[in-house]
Scaffold this motif. Sequence first.
Motif, PDB file in Angstrom:
ATOM      1  N   ASP A 166       0.797  -1.220   0.000  1.00 40.01           N
ATOM      2  CA  ASP A 166       0.000   0.000   0.000  1.00 40.01           C
ATOM      3  C   ASP A 166       0.832   1.274   0.000  1.00 40.01           C
ATOM      4  OD1 ASP A 166      -2.355  -1.449  -0.116  1.00 40.01           O
ATOM      5  OD2 ASP A 166      -2.620  -1.474   2.058  1.00 40.01           O
ATOM      6  N   SER A 167       2.136   1.147   0.216  1.00 40.21           N
ATOM      7  CA  SER A 167       2.989   2.333   0.236  1.00 40.21           C
ATOM      8  C   SER A 167       3.667   2.583  -1.106  1.00 40.21           C
ATOM      9  CB  SER A 167       4.056   2.207   1.338  1.00 40.21           C
ATOM     10  OG  SER A 167       5.004   1.211   0.997  1.00 40.21           O
ATOM     11  N   VAL A 168       3.567   1.634  -2.028  1.00 38.64           N
ATOM     12  CA  VAL A 168       4.197   1.780  -3.343  1.00 38.64           C
ATOM     13  C   VAL A 168       3.110   2.057  -4.370  1.00 38.64           C
ATOM     14  CG1 VAL A 168       5.604   0.653  -5.106  1.00 38.64           C
ATOM     15  CG2 VAL A 168       6.047   0.182  -2.688  1.00 38.64           C
ATOM     16  N   THR A 169       3.232   3.183  -5.050  1.00 40.76           N
ATOM     17  CA  THR A 169       2.239   3.563  -6.054  1.00 40.76           C
ATOM     18  C   THR A 169       2.716   3.177  -7.460  1.00 40.76           C
ATOM     19  OG1 THR A 169       3.162   5.753  -6.482  1.00 40.76           O
ATOM     20  CG2 THR A 169       1.564   5.565  -4.646  1.00 40.76           C
ATOM     21  N   LEU A 170       1.780   3.217  -8.396  1.00 33.84           N
ATOM     22  CA  LEU A 170       2.165   2.996  -9.797  1.00 33.84           C
ATOM     23  C   LEU A 170       3.179   4.037 -10.244  1.00 33.84           C
ATOM     24  CD1 LEU A 170      -1.062   2.115 -11.815  1.00 33.84           C
ATOM     25  CD2 LEU A 170       0.868   0.661 -11.256  1.00 33.84           C
ATOM     26  N   ALA A 171       3.027   5.255  -9.764  1.00 41.61           N
ATOM     27  CA  ALA A 171       3.980   6.317 -10.119  1.00 41.61           C
ATOM     28  C   ALA A 171       5.389   5.939  -9.666  1.00 41.61           C
ATOM     29  CB  ALA A 171       3.552   7.643  -9.496  1.00 41.61           C
ATOM     30  N   ASP A 172       5.520   5.381  -8.457  1.00 39.90           N
ATOM     31  CA  ASP A 172       6.830   4.961  -7.947  1.00 39.90           C
ATOM     32  C   ASP A 172       7.461   3.914  -8.854  1.00 39.90           C
ATOM     33  OD1 ASP A 172       6.448   6.543  -5.628  1.00 39.90           O
ATOM     34  OD2 ASP A 172       5.520   4.869  -4.546  1.00 39.90           O
ATOM     35  N   VAL A 173       6.680   2.896  -9.197  1.00 45.29           N
ATOM     36  CA  VAL A 173       7.213   1.783  -9.988  1.00 45.29           C
ATOM     37  C   VAL A 173       7.508   2.238 -11.415  1.00 45.29           C
ATOM     38  CG1 VAL A 173       6.816  -0.580 -10.758  1.00 45.29           C
ATOM     39  CG2 VAL A 173       5.946   0.146  -8.536  1.00 45.29           C
ATOM     40  N   ALA A 174       6.627   3.041 -11.996  1.00 43.38           N
ATOM     41  CA  ALA A 174       6.846   3.537 -13.358  1.00 43.38           C
ATOM     42  C   ALA A 174       8.108   4.393 -13.422  1.00 43.38           C
ATOM     43  CB  ALA A 174       5.635   4.324 -13.840  1.00 43.38           C
ATOM     44  N   GLU A 175       8.308   5.245 -12.439  1.00 41.37           N
ATOM     45  CA  GLU A 175       9.498   6.099 -12.409  1.00 41.37           C
ATOM     46  C   GLU A 175      10.770   5.256 -12.313  1.00 41.37           C
ATOM     47  OE1 GLU A 175      11.763   9.215 -12.950  1.00 41.37           O
ATOM     48  OE2 GLU A 175       9.585   9.305 -13.045  1.00 41.37           O
ATOM     49  N   ARG A 176      10.728   4.230 -11.490  1.00 42.00           N
ATOM     50  CA  ARG A 176      11.898   3.353 -11.356  1.00 42.00           C
ATOM     51  C   ARG A 176      12.175   2.619 -12.669  1.00 42.00           C
ATOM     52  NH1 ARG A 176      15.018   1.468  -7.100  1.00 42.00           N
ATOM     53  NH2 ARG A 176      15.969  -0.535  -7.541  1.00 42.00           N
ATOM     54  N   LYS A 177      11.118   2.177 -13.326  1.00 45.56           N
ATOM     55  CA  LYS A 177      11.300   1.479 -14.600  1.00 45.56           C
ATOM     56  C   LYS A 177      11.853   2.428 -15.661  1.00 45.56           C
ATOM     57  CE  LYS A 177       9.062  -1.530 -17.920  1.00 45.56           C
ATOM     58  NZ  LYS A 177       7.846  -2.163 -18.382  1.00 45.56           N
ATOM     59  N   LYS A 178      11.323   3.658 -15.714  1.00 41.62           N
ATOM     60  CA  LYS A 178      11.800   4.652 -16.678  1.00 41.62           C
ATOM     61  C   LYS A 178      13.270   4.980 -16.471  1.00 41.62           C
ATOM     62  CE  LYS A 178       7.504   7.187 -17.419  1.00 41.62           C
ATOM     63  NZ  LYS A 178       6.803   8.459 -17.165  1.00 41.62           N
ATOM     64  N   SER A 179      13.684   5.039 -15.207  1.00 40.81           N
ATOM     65  CA  SER A 179      15.066   5.420 -14.908  1.00 40.81           C
ATOM     66  C   SER A 179      16.044   4.275 -15.119  1.00 40.81           C
ATOM     67  CB  SER A 179      15.170   5.948 -13.478  1.00 40.81           C
ATOM     68  OG  SER A 179      14.996   4.884 -12.547  1.00 40.81           O
ATOM     69  N   GLY A 180      15.511   3.114 -15.503  1.00 39.00           N
ATOM     70  CA  GLY A 180      16.400   1.986 -15.775  1.00 39.00           C
ATOM     71  C   GLY A 180      16.920   1.326 -14.521  1.00 39.00           C
ATOM     72  N   GLY A 181      16.200   1.503 -13.400  1.00 45.36           N
ATOM     73  CA  GLY A 181      16.595   0.858 -12.156  1.00 45.36           C
ATOM     74  C   GLY A 181      16.565  -0.648 -12.287  1.00 45.36           C
ATOM     75  N   ASP A 182      16.854  -1.321 -11.212  1.00 46.93           N
ATOM     76  CA  ASP A 182      16.803  -2.780 -11.217  1.00 46.93           C
ATOM     77  C   ASP A 182      15.477  -3.235 -11.804  1.00 46.93           C
ATOM     78  OD1 ASP A 182      19.101  -2.506  -9.706  1.00 46.93           O
ATOM     79  OD2 ASP A 182      18.036  -2.747  -7.815  1.00 46.93           O
ATOM     80  N   ASN A 183      15.380  -4.510 -12.055  1.00 46.21           N
ATOM     81  CA  ASN A 183      14.117  -5.060 -12.510  1.00 46.21           C
ATOM     82  C   ASN A 183      13.030  -4.506 -11.599  1.00 46.21           C
ATOM     83  OD1 ASN A 183      11.812  -6.596 -12.911  1.00 46.21           O
ATOM     84  ND2 ASN A 183      12.961  -8.457 -13.307  1.00 46.21           N
ATOM     85  N   PHE A 184      12.107  -3.744 -12.161  1.00 44.69           N
ATOM     86  CA  PHE A 184      11.142  -3.006 -11.348  1.00 44.69           C
ATOM     87  C   PHE A 184      10.281  -3.918 -10.481  1.00 44.69           C
ATOM     88  CE2 PHE A 184       8.359  -3.925 -14.858  1.00 44.69           C
ATOM     89  CZ  PHE A 184       7.108  -3.963 -14.316  1.00 44.69           C
ATOM     90  N   MET A 185      10.100  -5.181 -10.845  1.00 44.35           N
ATOM     91  CA  MET A 185       9.267  -6.071 -10.041  1.00 44.35           C
ATOM     92  C   MET A 185       9.911  -6.372  -8.692  1.00 44.35           C
ATOM     93  SD  MET A 185       6.363  -6.473 -11.338  1.00 44.35           S
ATOM     94  CE  MET A 185       5.697  -7.793 -10.352  1.00 44.35           C
ATOM     95  N   PHE A 186      11.229  -6.201  -8.598  1.00 43.98           N
ATOM     96  CA  PHE A 186      11.881  -6.418  -7.313  1.00 43.98           C
ATOM     97  C   PHE A 186      11.629  -5.257  -6.358  1.00 43.98           C
ATOM     98  CE2 PHE A 186      14.608  -9.216  -9.961  1.00 43.98           C
ATOM     99  CZ  PHE A 186      14.241 -10.393  -9.355  1.00 43.98           C
ATOM    100  N   TYR A 187      11.102  -4.164  -6.902  1.00 48.08           N
ATOM    101  CA  TYR A 187      10.819  -2.985  -6.086  1.00 48.08           C
ATOM    102  C   TYR A 187       9.645  -3.235  -5.162  1.00 48.08           C
ATOM    103  CZ  TYR A 187      10.017   1.955  -5.081  1.00 48.08           C
ATOM    104  OH  TYR A 187       9.856   3.155  -4.459  1.00 48.08           O
TER     105      TYR A 187
END
Length: 135
Positions: free
Chosen positions: A113-134
């Motif tokens: 409940d503390s992780v939003t779609l915006a958080d995950v999308a931003e991490r994916k856009k920035s090329g962070g680790d595999n976003f599903m691990f977030y």
Amino acid sequence: MKLSTKGRYGVTLMVDLAMYQGEGPISLKSIAEREELSEHYLEQLIAPLRNAGLVRSIRGAYGGYVLAKTPQEITVGDIIRVLEGPITIVEDPEDELTYLWEKIRDAINQVLDSVTLADVAERKKSGGDNFMFYI
């Protein structure tokens, strides 16, 4: 806790919609191609997400799907609970560790409940680790 493909693909579908929000309706075919997922499987996931008020469908030649709320308003927990049901820990009435299992369940819910779609999308856009691990 183990997420099924319903939960994982559902989050992937919603993150894709979040990343392309503002560009008009997105077809499931384009999401399936970008994310290398089965379009048929995504069709099965979109109905409960639509019924829960997380996505809207747009009909017509240029139709598709859009988020019904902003990416900041949709949490990973919202998506997981729609597709997987409530987060539960297997309970045994004779188990003396019920308190521990409840604490674990509550901690999982708090993270989801503390992780939003915006958080995950931003991490994916920035090329962070595999976003599903977030999550």
